[in-house]
Design an enzyme around this catalytic site. Structure first.
Site, PDB file in Angstrom:
ATOM      1  N   PRO A 135      35.870  42.191  52.634  1.00 46.72           N
ATOM      2  CA  PRO A 135      36.581  40.920  52.790  1.00 46.72           C
ATOM      3  C   PRO A 135      37.233  40.513  51.462  1.00 46.72           C
ATOM      4  CG  PRO A 135      34.302  40.738  53.544  1.00 46.72           C
ATOM      5  CD  PRO A 135      34.442  42.079  52.908  1.00 46.72           C
ATOM      6  N   GLY A 176      34.261  37.677  46.579  1.00 48.76           N
ATOM      7  CA  GLY A 176      33.381  38.066  45.483  1.00 48.76           C
ATOM      8  C   GLY A 176      32.712  39.409  45.704  1.00 48.76           C
ATOM      9  N   LEU A 177      33.258  40.208  46.622  1.00 47.17           N
ATOM     10  CA  LEU A 177      32.631  41.497  46.938  1.00 47.17           C
ATOM     11  C   LEU A 177      33.412  42.681  46.349  1.00 47.17           C
ATOM     12  CD1 LEU A 177      31.562  40.626  50.583  1.00 47.17           C
ATOM     13  CD2 LEU A 177      30.028  41.075  48.669  1.00 47.17           C
ATOM     14  N   GLY A 178      34.277  42.386  45.406  1.00 49.60           N
ATOM     15  CA  GLY A 178      34.921  43.467  44.658  1.00 49.60           C
ATOM     16  C   GLY A 178      36.116  44.103  45.347  1.00 49.60           C
ATOM     17  N   SER A 179      36.711  43.384  46.305  1.00 48.49           N
ATOM     18  CA  SER A 179      37.822  43.956  47.069  1.00 48.49           C
ATOM     19  C   SER A 179      38.966  44.434  46.167  1.00 48.49           C
ATOM     20  CB  SER A 179      38.300  42.890  48.069  1.00 48.49           C
ATOM     21  OG  SER A 179      39.620  43.068  48.400  1.00 48.49           O
ATOM     22  N   ALA A 223      39.078  45.240  42.946  1.00 48.95           N
ATOM     23  CA  ALA A 223      38.735  46.389  42.087  1.00 48.95           C
ATOM     24  C   ALA A 223      38.591  47.659  42.923  1.00 48.95           C
ATOM     25  CB  ALA A 223      37.438  46.115  41.325  1.00 48.95           C
ATOM     26  N   ALA A 224      38.014  47.515  44.119  1.00 45.18           N
ATOM     27  CA  ALA A 224      37.799  48.703  44.959  1.00 45.18           C
ATOM     28  C   ALA A 224      39.130  49.270  45.442  1.00 45.18           C
ATOM     29  CB  ALA A 224      36.906  48.344  46.142  1.00 45.18           C
ATOM     30  N   ASP A 273      33.352  44.525  37.721  1.00 42.08           N
ATOM     31  CA  ASP A 273      33.737  44.950  39.079  1.00 42.08           C
ATOM     32  C   ASP A 273      34.249  46.386  39.080  1.00 42.08           C
ATOM     33  OD1 ASP A 273      33.192  42.330  39.670  1.00 42.08           O
ATOM     34  OD2 ASP A 273      35.003  41.997  40.856  1.00 42.08           O
TER      35      ASP A 273
HETATM   36  O1  PMV Z   1      34.431  37.005  42.145  1.00 48.74           O
HETATM   37  P1  PMV Z   1      34.278  38.390  41.645  1.00 48.74           P
HETATM   38  O2  PMV Z   1      33.571  39.293  42.545  1.00 48.74           O
HETATM   39  O3  PMV Z   1      35.549  38.998  41.146  1.00 48.74           O
HETATM   40  O4  PMV Z   1      33.288  38.332  40.382  1.00 48.74           O
HETATM   41  C1  PMV Z   1      33.690  37.704  39.197  1.00 48.74           C
HETATM   42  C2  PMV Z   1      32.595  37.803  38.195  1.00 48.74           C
HETATM   43  C3  PMV Z   1      32.848  36.934  36.960  1.00 48.74           C
HETATM   44  O5  PMV Z   1      31.747  37.158  36.099  1.00 48.74           O
HETATM   45  C4  PMV Z   1      32.895  35.464  37.330  1.00 48.74           C
HETATM   46  C5  PMV Z   1      34.138  37.312  36.253  1.00 48.74           C
HETATM   47  C6  PMV Z   1      34.088  38.656  35.563  1.00 48.74           C
HETATM   48  O6  PMV Z   1      35.169  39.153  35.246  1.00 48.74           O
HETATM   49  O7  PMV Z   1      33.009  39.190  35.310  1.00 48.74           O
END
Ligand code: PMV
Length: 318
Positions: A101, A105-108, A110-111, A152
Site C-alpha cells: 500500500p 509507511g510500508l516502504g512502497s 523504496a521497494a 527503507d
Molecule cells: O514512512 P516511512 O515508511 O517512509 O518511514 C519513514 C521513517 C523516518 O524515520 C520517519 C524517516 C527516515 O528517513 O528514516
C-alpha cells in the site's frame, strides 16, 4: 530475449523511526508478503533510447523521457544509467507494479525504486550487489522524503532484518527466535515528509528536550537488538510501548493511531506502536500464535486492514 524481473519486499520499522534520521540506531525488517515488482522486456522493433514505462497502479504509460525530472521512476532509471547516454540504451518496456500500500509507511517507494533499479540494471547486463541497489534507491528516496535516513532502501534492497545506523556499515540482524508482528493500517495516508519536517521544527525549538527523546529511543533500539539476538522476543512488547510513547511526544502520532495501539494492547498484544513516518499510516503490534484475532478487533476499532507477518531470518529457514 528473456524478461528481466526483480521483486522487492515491503518493510516495517520495528524501532526508532525519526530518531534514526538524527543518527540513532533503528531496527527494521522486510515484509515478504508485500512486494514491488519490475519486469523489463526488450522491444525488438524499437530504436535505441526508447524506454517505455508502464505502471498501471498509478495509471502511467509513457516514454521515460516524457517524465518530469523529479519523477521517482525517471530518477530510478537515471540512477542506473549514470553516465551512459540514454539515447543509446537498447529499447525496452519497464513494467512496474506493487502490492505494497502506498503512503502507509510500508516502504512502497523504496521497494518500487529498488525493484526497478535491479531489473533495469540486469537488462543492461549489469548485476548490482544489494548494497549498490540500496545506494541507488537512496538517491530516489531523497526525491520522496527530502532527508531520508536510508533505512527503507537498506531493508528492501537487502531483504533482511537490519540494525541500522545512518552512515554506518550495514549490520544485518540475525533472528534467533522468529516472532509475529501484526500490521494494521489506519487507512489514513501517512505523511512522512511533513512528519519529518515537524520533528525538525521541534528539534530546532528545543534541541535539548528532543535530543533526550532521540537518545531514549536509541537506547530502546539497542535493547531490542540484544533481545532479538538472544531470542527473548516477548520482552520486545514493553519496548514497543515505550517507543510509541516517545513518538507521541515527538508529535507524529494521531488520535486514531493512539486508539488502535491501545486497542491492540487491550486485546492481548504484548506491545504496540505506530510505525513509519506517522500522521497516519500503520501501527504494529507484537502478537503470539493464537491471538491473531486482534486484527479483527482493530478493524472493528477503525483500522482499514490488518495482516500478520513473521520476522525471521530467511537464510536460516530456506
Ligand atoms: O514512512 P516511512 O515508511 O517512509 O518511514 C519513514 C521513517 C523516518 O524515520 C520517519 C524517516 C527516515 O528517513 O528514516
Amino acid at each position: 530475449m528473456p524478461a528481466f524481473t526483480a521483486t522487492t519486499p515491503g518493510k516495517i520499522i520495528l524501532f526508532a523511526e525519526h530518531a534514526v534520521v538524527y543518527g540513532e540506531p533503528a531496527v527494521a525488517a522486510p515484509v515478504h508478503s508485500l512486494q514491488a515488482r519490475a519486469v523489463v522486456n526488450a522491444r525488438v522493433n524499437g530504436n535505441p533510447g526508447q524506454i517505455w514505462i508502464e505502471a498501471p497502479d498509478i495509471s502511467l504509460s509513457a516514454p521515460f523521457i516524457n517524465l518530469n525530472d523529479n519523477h521517482p521512476l525517471r530518477a530510478a532509471i537515471k540512477a542506473v544509467l549514470g553516465d551512459r547516454d540514454p539515447t543509446q540504451t537498447p529499447a525496452c518496456r519497464i513494467h512496474v507494479s506493487s502490492t505494497i500500500p502506498r503512503a502507509s509507511g510500508l516502504g512502497s517507494s523504496a521497494a518500487i525504486s529498488a525493484a526497478t533499479i535491479r531489473a533495469f540494471s540486469a537488462f543492461l547486463g549489469q548485476r548490482l550487489t544489494d548494497q549498490e541497489v540500496s545506494d541507488l534507491a537512496f538517491v530516489v528516496e531523497i526525491i520522496h522524503h527530502g532527508t531520508p535516513s536510508g533505512i527503507d532502501n537498506t531493508v528492501v534492497a537487502h531483504q533482511k532484518p537490519v540494525y541500522y545506523r545512518k552512515g554506518a556499515p550495514l549490520q544485518l540482524l540475525p533472528i534467533s527466535a522468529p516472532f509475529l508482528i501484526l500490521i494494521a493500517d489506519t487507512g489514513v495516508p501517512g505523511k512522512t515528509r511533513e512528519a519529518v519536517d515537524g520533528v525538525r521544527k521541534k528539534w530546532l525549538n528545543d534541541p535539548e528536550k528532543i535530543n533526550r527523546i532521540f537518545s531514549n529511543i536509541g537506547l530502546i533500539s539497542e535493547a531490542a537488538k540484544d533481545l532479538i539476538k538472544s531470542g527473548s522476543t516477548k520482552q520486545l512488547g514493553p519496548l514497543m510501548d515505550q517507543n510509541h510513547q516517545l513518538l507521541k511526544e515527538l508529535g507524529v502520532s494521531t488520535p486514531l493511531l493512539d486508539h488502535l495501539v491501545q486497542t491492540a494492547r487491550d486485546h492481548g498484544a504484548l506491545g504496540a506502536k505506530m510505525s513509519g513516518g506517522g500522521f497516519g499510516g500503520h501501527l504494529i503490534a507484537l502478537v503470539e500464535e493464537g491471538n491473531e484475532t486482534i486484527g479483527e478487533k482493530l478493524v472493528l476499532a477503525g483500522a482499514s486492514t490488518s495482516m500478520i507477518t513473521p520476522v525471521e531470518n530467511r537464510d536460516l529457514i530456506s
